[in-house]
Write a protein that holds these residues in place. Structure first.
Motif, short mmCIF file in Angstrom:
data_model
loop_
_atom_site.label_atom_id
_atom_site.label_comp_id
_atom_site.label_asym_id
_atom_site.label_seq_id
_atom_site.Cartn_x
_atom_site.Cartn_y
_atom_site.Cartn_z
N ASP A 427 -57.77 -20.72 82.29
CA ASP A 427 -57.45 -19.30 82.38
C ASP A 427 -57.92 -18.55 81.13
O ASP A 427 -58.37 -17.40 81.22
N ALA A 431 -60.42 -15.46 81.12
CA ALA A 431 -60.09 -14.19 80.48
C ALA A 431 -61.22 -13.75 79.55
O ALA A 431 -61.57 -12.56 79.49
N LEU A 434 -63.99 -12.36 81.64
CA LEU A 434 -63.69 -10.99 82.06
C LEU A 434 -63.98 -10.00 80.94
O LEU A 434 -64.57 -8.94 81.16
N VAL A 439 -63.94 -6.17 81.30
CA VAL A 439 -62.60 -6.07 81.87
C VAL A 439 -61.61 -6.59 80.85
O VAL A 439 -61.47 -7.80 80.65
N LEU A 441 -57.88 -6.93 80.08
CA LEU A 441 -56.58 -6.84 80.73
C LEU A 441 -55.49 -6.32 79.80
O LEU A 441 -54.42 -5.93 80.27
N VAL A 452 -67.44 -4.58 88.06
CA VAL A 452 -66.78 -5.72 88.70
C VAL A 452 -66.93 -5.65 90.22
O VAL A 452 -67.24 -6.66 90.88
N LEU A 468 -60.99 -13.90 92.52
CA LEU A 468 -59.81 -13.04 92.53
C LEU A 468 -58.54 -13.84 92.25
O LEU A 468 -57.61 -13.35 91.60
N ARG A 470 -58.40 -16.48 90.36
CA ARG A 470 -58.39 -16.71 88.91
C ARG A 470 -58.01 -15.44 88.16
O ARG A 470 -57.31 -15.49 87.14
N PHE A 471 -58.48 -14.29 88.63
CA PHE A 471 -58.12 -13.02 88.00
C PHE A 471 -56.61 -12.82 88.03
O PHE A 471 -55.99 -12.45 87.03
N LEU A 475 -54.05 -12.48 84.98
CA LEU A 475 -53.28 -11.23 84.86
C LEU A 475 -51.80 -11.52 84.62
O LEU A 475 -51.14 -10.84 83.83
#
Length: 480
Positions: A427, A431, A434, A439, A441, A452, A468, A470-471, A475
């Motif tokens: 993760d 991150a 991203l 992106v 977070l 994205v 998604l 994994r997103f 998150l």
């Protein structure tokens, strides 16, 4: 987040707790006023919202787990189911279940179909490409195989003949939508129900978004779509959409009592209390039940007719106004206050347009391409939507999006993501990935999602799903 931050050693004053809650909510999209064209439904009538909140609080701690302990929940559910049934082709005696939302209503309809019609091998669920993903979720949880049928590329309606060809001895349920959420168009319910009945198969109508708006269109021709149609055996209708109840309110109706019984679950295989559930959940607050009941009674039939007329007028005006914005057009011929807008201009990217609108105080919901159906922006409209302001923001955002141009997405990034082994990525690594594509977070700034969405749009659905998931995992993970 430290343990002290998550749970204070000593209780804090109510004013402090509410102040912190207000701070946390500061970045949320507004739930009133019509500037968020998805997720929320606003009557514009504060008294109705306040009444629903009060009713919710009155039954907040009542547990729907045991209706013999709290008989009020039986009376409330009977009242709501009857009110919905008589408007959707049934009678006050039509069997149904009050659920937490469309996904749970659909889950129960699929379970009932599976259990009512045992087949050799893995049961199949036949549904249009535009059917809500809740059906796929139900199939995933309940062990069914999904068979997807195409929709017409111009009207976006499901194809009955393709459905007929897809039926097998393992088919337990045929699905159609009234309307489909992405484009707001009605599938030909009568044809679907007839072919299902001819084959001896159950037929579910997903009227989650349209079930409580279509009955109130007194000045428009609405094709038959509900339990009055021969062959329709179940139907779902969300009251937290155009019923304007607070979230957590839906109804699934069944054509007969036996089918509803197949939606129930009971277990006596333990030494504890006897378990009998009408829904997927066991313990659940009766607050949403009371809030939905109060909303129905506060608005009444006249209230829903007025709200529907206002919402449809807003949709009509939006469709007319979009015709005057260069590069944009409406997809299909929506029958409810749902409008999908796409761009045929390569220089006008709908994802960039959505980002531009967000900076202007509007949320337009992006929808990705699927099976050749174009990417677009979805608009859920109510009577409180200021359509002239929306059109102005749409035109202004379109101009800005054209000036900005589409996102510059390296092709090698698409290739890398398509072949990325996500099982080998933590993760934390995801991150960082991203962050590398813009992106963040942890940022409090308005998110820019065009890049994205463009990336996701270029990837196959299975890869989108993996990314998604994994997103979502990142998150909800607490930063180290």
């Amino acid at each position: 987040m430290s343990p002290e931050t998550a749970l204070p050693e000593s209780g804090r004053p109510a004013a402090d707790v509410l102040a912190e809650l207000a701070r946390l909510r500061a970045g949320d999209l507004p739930v009133r006023g019509g500037r968020v064209t998805a997720y929320v439904y606003d009557t514009g009538r504060d008294a109705v919202h306040d009444l629903a909140a009060t009713a919710h609080r009155e039954l907040l701690e009542v547990n729907c787990l045991d209706p013999t302990a709290f008989p009020s929940i039986v009376a409330l559910e009977r009242s709501i189911v009857a009110a919905v049934a008589v408007r959707l082709g049934g009678t006050p005696a039509t069997p149904g279940v009050f659920t937490s939302g469309g996904t749970e209503s659909i889950m129960l309809a699929v379970k009932a179909a599976r259990d009512a019609r045992p087949v050799e091998g893995r049961p199949q669920l036949v549904l249009p490409a535009t059917a809500h993903p809740a059906f796929r979720k139900a199939a995933h949880y309940l062990g069914l195989e999904v068979v997807t049928i195409p929709v017409d590329p111009d009207t976006f309606r499901a194809d009955p003949e393709a459905t007929r060809a897809a039926l097998t001895p393992r088919t337990v349920l045929v699905v159609c939508s009234a309307p489909s959420y992405p484009h707001g168009v009605l599938d030909p319910v009568e044809k679907f129900a007839a072919l299902a009945a001819e084959a001896g198969i159950l037929c579910h109508v997903d009227a989650c978004v349209g079930g409580w708006v279509l009955p109130w269109m007194t000045d428009r021709a609405v094709p038959p779509f509900d339990l009055s149609v021969p062959g329709v055996t179940s139907l779902s209708c969300d009251l937290h959409k155009y019923g304007y109840a607070p979230k957590g309110a839906s109804v699934v109706l069944f054509a007969d009592e036996a089918l509803r019984r197949h939606a129930y679950y009971a277990s006596a295989e333990w030494p504890g209390y006897t378990v009998i559930n009408s829904t997927v959940q066991s313990s659940r607050s009766a607050g949403p039940l009371a809030a939905a009941w109060a909303t129905l009674r506060a608005l009444g039939a006249d209230g829903y007719r007025d709200l529907t007329a206002a919402a449809m007028a807003a949709a009509d005006r939006l469709r007319a106004g979009i015709a005057d914005i260069p590069g944009l057009r409406v997809l299909g011929d929506p029958s409810v206050p749902l409008v999908a807008v796409t761009s045929d201009d390569p220089g006008l990217d709908v994802f960039v347009l959505a980002d531009q609108a967000r900076t202007r105080g509007w949320f337009f919901q992006p929808q990705l391409t699927y099976q050749g159906l174009p990417a677009n922006l979805h608009f859920t409209l109510t009577g409180v939507t200021d359509v002239e302001a929306l059109l102005a923001a749409l035109a202004d955002s379109a101009k800005a999006a054209r000036e900005a141009g589409p996102p510059d997405v390296p092709s090698d990034l698409i290739d890398a993501l398509a072949t990325l082994d996500l099982t080998a990525v933590t993760d934390a690594d995801f991150a960082a990935l991203l962050t590398s594509v813009g992106v963040d977070l942890n940022s409090e700034a308005t998110p820019e999602m065009a890049f994205v969405n463009t990336v996701l749009n270029a990837l196959p659905p299975t890869t989108r799903e993996s990314l998604l998931i994994r997103f979502l995992s990142v998150l909800y993970s607490t930063p180290a």
